[in-house]
Design an enzyme around this catalytic site. Structure first.
Site, PDB file in Angstrom:
ATOM      1  N   LYS A 107       0.879  -1.158  -0.061  1.00 38.35           N
ATOM      2  CA  LYS A 107      -0.279   0.074   0.076  1.00 38.35           C
ATOM      3  C   LYS A 107       0.882   1.099  -0.109  1.00 38.35           C
ATOM      4  CE  LYS A 107      -4.491   0.545   0.348  1.00 38.35           C
ATOM      5  NZ  LYS A 107      -5.271  -0.580   0.022  1.00 38.35           N
TER       6      LYS A 107
HETATM    7  N1  GLU Z   1      -6.931  -0.304  -3.329  1.00 38.21           N
HETATM    8  C1  GLU Z   1      -7.819  -1.321  -3.649  1.00 38.21           C
HETATM    9  C2  GLU Z   1      -7.792  -2.134  -2.460  1.00 38.21           C
HETATM   10  O1  GLU Z   1      -7.615  -1.890  -1.318  1.00 38.21           O
HETATM   11  C3  GLU Z   1      -7.463  -2.081  -4.847  1.00 38.21           C
HETATM   12  C4  GLU Z   1      -5.763  -2.427  -4.938  1.00 38.21           C
HETATM   13  C5  GLU Z   1      -5.454  -3.174  -6.306  1.00 38.21           C
HETATM   14  O2  GLU Z   1      -6.264  -2.701  -7.013  1.00 38.21           O
HETATM   15  O3  GLU Z   1      -4.416  -3.147  -6.415  1.00 38.21           O
HETATM   16  O4  GLU Z   1      -7.969  -3.421  -2.467  1.00 38.21           O
END
Ligand code: GLU
Length: 418
Positions: A107
């Site tokens: 993240k």
């Molecule tokens: N931000 C999204 C999540 O929390 C998507 C992450 C992604 O597609 O890599 O799952």
């Protein structure tokens, strides 16, 4: 000292410890599994429109590389901290493992109120952040995607900055890009549609009819708005929604098409004439069949868990329910929780499809994308429900145990180097 100290990180650690006890993971293996492999903190100086320079703190946390590159969103929000981003990276790992994707979790985030920046400032900030993390991301290393406060345009700038460094276009470095830049059909809608699909499966499991049932959605961003529209397509009535500024309520049902038009004009749902204003705290405790928290972490807590009047919680957000609230809900036993790492996995599943399409330069129809998405979500729902029933575990513990076990097994098989 724990550099990740933050209530959201503590929450993810508590979830891990509970499952580690359940799976009897030896103490020796725990430290290896519960802390991120890499965490990067960067300062991003940005020339503002008024000529001043502001420095924004940015982060990227990568949890583990045992199964492939790391994957996860990039969040722009004033409350972003290293600890929060680390917790979100752990959840990404367990989400990817639960759905069988060949990724570890990651993240990123920047502590910024993106709405207060001009488009030019936002672009310069995004490019500067990308520049600062350029050696730590890549199609085989770590692949960012949208999260709270970021969108397709931000991903396009990120892809462009990375590609400029590489000397050629590298679409597979990010997902959630515009379709004309190598994005996938259906990616924008994937998380919300997945949330609605799984809310529907939870209702089936309880024997509840979708037609005429009611839903409340906290958060009217990409996830919440699409989830609300999809629930209406499934026959439900959306009686309450909220965004950062507050909520609106209409017991007879909110006309989402008219709300959409209002939102397009005013950039907020507040003031919508066909509903009453309602405080966020009261929105969560409205009587309804399906409650969709699709905003931020730690919204369902020890304070309100006892007062919820829904039958299903479909977690569109990451970490919306605290461990204390989980205990209350488990004791109550009358609310079916579709936990975050399962419920909102549609986004990263279609991100995976986007990455595969980019690597092959071969693109799929929206029908193929959706068909494959629902098959993966159905499989993950079934396995979670089976574990939950066979071992008499809450759905969250069942989902986490499937995800954490897979990461543990992958790490054990690869062994410790050297
Ligand atoms: N931000 C999204 C999540 O929390 C998507 C992450 C992604 O597609 O890599 O799952």
């Amino acid at each position: 000292m724990n550099i990740y100290a933050h209530p959201t990180f503590d929450m993810a650690q508590r979830q891990f410890d509970l499952v580690a006890d359940l799976l009897a993971i030896p103490d020796n293996d725990r430290g290896w599994l519960k802390f991120p492999k890499r965490a990067l903190t960067v300062a991003c100086p940005v020339r503002m429109d008024d000529g001043s320079t502001r420095v924004f703190a940015g982060y990227r946390v990568q949890h583990h590389f045992a199964l492939g590159p790391t994957k996860g969103g990039l969040r722009y929000h004033p409350d972003v901290t290293l600890g929060e981003v680390a917790a979100l990276a752990l959840w990404m790992s367990w989400k990817c493992a639960l759905t069988g994707l060949p990724y570890g979790g990651a993240k990123g985030g920047i502590s910024v109120d993106a709405r207060s920046l001009s488009p030019g400032e936002l672009e310069r900030l995004t490019r500067r952040y990308t520049q600062e993390v350029v050696n730590f991301i890549g199609p085989q290393v770590d692949i960012p995607a949208p999260d709270v406060g970021t969108n397709e345009q931000v991903m396009a700038w990120l892809m462009d900055t990375y590609s400029t460094h590489a000397g050629h276009a590298v679409p597979a470095v990010v997902t959630g890009k515009p379709v004309h830049l190598g994005g996938s059909l259906g990616r924008r809608e994937a998380t919300g549609r997945g949330v609605a699909y799984l809310a529907g499966r939870a209702m089936d499991t309880l024997g509840l009819e979708a037609s005429g049932a009611t839903a409340v959605v906290q958060g009217y961003g990409n996830v919440g708005a699409v989830a609300a529209q999809s629930l209406v397509k499934q026959g439900l009535k959306v009686i309450g929604v909220s965004d950062v500024g507050g909520g609106i309520h209409n017991a007879a049902g909110i006309d989402l098409r008219r709300l959409e038009a209002w939102f397009a004009e005013h950039r907020t749902i507040l003031g919508f004439p066909e509903a009453e204003p309602i405080a966020n705290a009261d929105l969560l405790t409205l009587p309804c069949d399906v409650l969709v928290p699709a905003a931020l972490e730690r919204q369902i807590t020890a304070e309100n868990a006892g007062q919820l009047r829904c039958r299903v919680i479909a977690e569109g957000a990451n970490g919306p329910t605290t461990p204390e609230a989980d205990e209350i809900l488990n004791r109550r036993g009358d609310v079916f929780v579709v936990p975050d790492i399962l419920c909102n996995a549609g986004g990263v599943v279609v991100s995976y499809f986007e990455w595969v399409q980019d690597l092959q330069s071969f693109f799929w129809s929206e029908g193929e994308v959706m068909d494959k998405l629902f098959r993966i979500l159905e499989g993950a729902f079934q396995s979670t429900l089976n574990v939950s029933r066979k071992q008499n575990l809450p759905m969250r513990t069942a989902a986490l145990s499937l995800g954490i076990r897979r990461v543990w097994e992958a790490k054990k098989s690869r062994g410790l180097f050297p």
